[in-house]
Enzyme design. Structure first.
Site, short mmCIF file in Angstrom:
data_model
loop_
_atom_site.label_atom_id
_atom_site.label_comp_id
_atom_site.label_asym_id
_atom_site.label_seq_id
_atom_site.Cartn_x
_atom_site.Cartn_y
_atom_site.Cartn_z
N THR A 127 0.81 -1.23 0.00
CA THR A 127 0.00 0.00 0.00
C THR A 127 0.84 1.27 0.00
OG1 THR A 127 -0.11 0.07 2.43
CG2 THR A 127 -1.84 -1.18 1.27
N CYS A 141 1.93 2.81 9.52
CA CYS A 141 0.88 2.91 10.53
C CYS A 141 1.45 2.77 11.93
CB CYS A 141 -0.17 1.81 10.34
SG CYS A 141 -0.91 1.71 8.72
N CYS A 149 -3.08 0.29 14.68
CA CYS A 149 -3.98 0.70 13.60
C CYS A 149 -5.15 -0.30 13.46
CB CYS A 149 -3.22 0.79 12.28
SG CYS A 149 -4.25 1.39 10.90
N ARG A 207 -7.07 -3.73 8.57
CA ARG A 207 -6.78 -5.16 8.49
C ARG A 207 -5.28 -5.41 8.58
NH1 ARG A 207 -8.59 -8.24 3.14
NH2 ARG A 207 -6.83 -7.02 2.35
N ARG A 227 3.98 6.88 3.12
CA ARG A 227 3.24 8.02 3.66
C ARG A 227 2.42 7.57 4.86
NH1 ARG A 227 -2.06 7.82 2.86
NH2 ARG A 227 -2.96 6.73 1.05
N CYS A 284 -0.52 6.82 7.47
CA CYS A 284 -1.90 6.31 7.39
C CYS A 284 -2.87 7.41 7.81
CB CYS A 284 -2.04 5.11 8.32
SG CYS A 284 -3.72 4.45 8.44
N CYS A 340 -5.06 5.89 11.31
CA CYS A 340 -4.51 5.81 12.67
C CYS A 340 -3.61 6.97 13.02
CB CYS A 340 -3.76 4.49 12.87
SG CYS A 340 -2.20 4.38 11.94
#
Length: 509
Positions: free
Chosen positions: A45, A49, A53, A56, A78, A80, A83
């Site tokens: 992705t 995080c 977080c 999933r 980058r 999240c 969270c």
């Protein structure tokens, strides 16, 4: 696509290795205790995080762990949006660590790189810029510029989402050199423009007082705010600081000018209201408020360790999440400690209040509805005071002057740039400074969570009342069980001698 983990990471973070497994287990259980200790980056992705977080849990093969958000950002990830890892409390590791890396992180958070550059930071720490860069990259995966950039982004995000400052003022206050740099950094770190970030905040800005900057400072739970504010209130110096209701207010001496803060409990955070002569002092003011309230501590780790002692367990159960009160100014705390030698708390407050009234500069007289305060006199001022301005025994006056001169000429650094051991040695070399003063300052001023003045009469009285050894040697032996959190144990012992704080009624908050 984000790059793979840097080869210089100090601990293994790949599947099948022990450190990876521990961290991945924390992510699977969404354990909030690890927020701020490391971040989780997901290759598929391009996002990093918090461990807690709610999204999933990613597959292990897609996960990389980084010690800092700066390292994840440098690798191309980058933050999240769900969270908000940049808003997590700081790592409690810096409370316990006194090495060059720990000191560098604290100084970066104070804005030293923004003010003095990497060369200035390295000079404070006694290293060359190249060697300091290597130390930080080896340990944290990011150099001083990257760490400073990540801190500026974090500060800017707090201001964008919780305040109502114009975005140009946000860029200035967070330490960015230009609006272009500000916009580019926010877009790269958060994947949104500053305007979009403010629009997606999902909450109304805090109601700002005239001329104030409003922030919510995150912390770990439990958080014993009534006990902490009671500690500060009992020692509040008239004219410099005050407690009104359940809010603590005080003047600040900052790198570029004066300021004031007002701190109060705000549910899962501390509400911080700041008035600053120079907005560029925002990072320093926030860092000092966090240090004062010990907001980056891990209260569960502290309470678990102290709770292993059956005597301390009763105190911990009565006040879980007790913090180690720090300071906004190491020099100020040192002066207060010397003045307080062998006198009552009330007596020391009287002397210090007169000192502030006579020699402290007014702060914020022009702010409507905010009580005027005075800043603490600078070391040069205290060093030059005549005897009649210091109503104390001659030896204590000599100690006070020697301390002020050492801070003024740079011999003594009480604000985090020097090694704790060296600071202890230099303090002990000053006339009138003994082991009790040094250990008290080490705990509250230098942030040493394991410092304890075992010869303190109050500690010994509390130990006696609780059935612990009351002689210094015996208490030191028993206190070895409480390491590495002996300074927190001292707070529990001192508090046992005083009435428990009564929470402020809701209508008075």
């Amino acid at each position: 696509m984000p790059t793979s983990a840097p080869t210089h990471e100090p601990v293994p973070t790949r599947p099948g290795e022990r450190a990876f497994d521990r961290r991945y287990a924390a992510v699977r259980s969404r354990d909030r205790r690890f927020d701020g200790r490391f971040v989780t980056a997901v290759r598929s992705t391009g996002i990093y995080c918090r461990p807690s977080c709610p999204a999933r849990t990613p597959l292990p093969r897609n996960v990389m762990f980084y010690a800092t958000a700066a390292a994840a950002q440098e690798a191309g990830y980058r933050a999240c949006r769900r969270c908000r890892p940049e808003a997590a409390p700081g790592s409690p590791d810096w409370d316990a660590r006194a090495d060059a890396v720990g000191r560098a992180v604290r100084l970066i958070e104070e804005g030293v790189v923004d003010r003095d550059g990497v060369a200035g930071l390295a000079g404070r720490l006694g290293y060359s810029p190249r060697h300091l860069h290597r130390l930080l990259v080896d340990e944290l995966g990011a150099g001083p510029l990257a760490l400073a950039r990540a801190h500026r982004a974090r500060t800017a995000a707090l201001l964008i989402e919780s305040g109502d400052l114009r975005l140009t003022d946000v860029a200035f206050a967070a330490g960015f050199g230009s609006l272009r740099q500000f916009n580019d950094t926010i877009r790269r770190v958060f994947g949104r423009t500053p305007t979009e970030l403010r629009g997606e905040a999902g909450r109304r800005p805090l109601p700002a007082a005239a001329g104030a900057v409003e922030l919510r400072l995150r912390r770990r739970e439990p958080f014993a705010w009534p006990a902490l504010v009671a500690f500060l209130e009992r020692r509040a110096v008239p004219g410099l600081e005050e407690v009104v209701g359940a809010s603590y207010r005080r003047a600040l001496r900052l790198p570029r000018g004066a300021g004031r803060c007002e701190l109060s409990d705000d549910g899962d955070a501390v509400r911080c209201r700041l008035w600053l002569e120079d907005l560029r002092d925002l990072a320093a003011a926030v860092a000092r408020c966090r240090r004062l309230l010990d907001l980056d501590a891990d209260p569960l780790a502290v309470d678990d360790r102290l709770g292993e002692d059956p005597v301390l367990a009763r105190l911990v159960d009565a006040t879980p999440g007790r913090r180690l009160p720090g300071t906004v100014d190491g020099y100020e705390l040192a002066v207060r400690t010397v003045v307080g030698q062998q006198v009552s708390v009330a007596g020391a407050r009287t002397i210090l209040g007169r000192l502030v009234a006579a020699h402290g500069a007014p702060v914020g007289d022009d702010a409507p509805g905010v009580p005027a305060l005075r800043g603490f006199p600078a070391p040069e001022v205290v060093a030059a005071l005549p005897d009649e301005a210091l109503p104390m025994p001659r030896r204590r006056v000599a100690a006070l002057r020697g301390l002020a001169r050492a801070v003024a000429d740079g011999t003594l650094d009480l604000d985090g740039g020097d090694e704790r051991g060296r600071v202890r040695e230099r303090l002990l070399a000053l006339p009138g400074i003994g082991p009790w003063t040094v250990e008290y300052l080490a705990a509250r001023g230098l942030g040493d969570p394991d410092a304890i003045p075992v010869t303190d009469l109050g500690l010994r009285a509390a130990a006696r009342d609780l059935g612990l050894p009351e002689d210094g040697a015996g208490l030191a032996i028993r206190a070895a069980r409480w390491a590495p959190w002996r300074a927190y144990a001292a707070q529990h012992l001192w508090a046992s001698l005083e009435p428990r704080p009564v929470p402020t009624p809701e209508h008075q908050r």
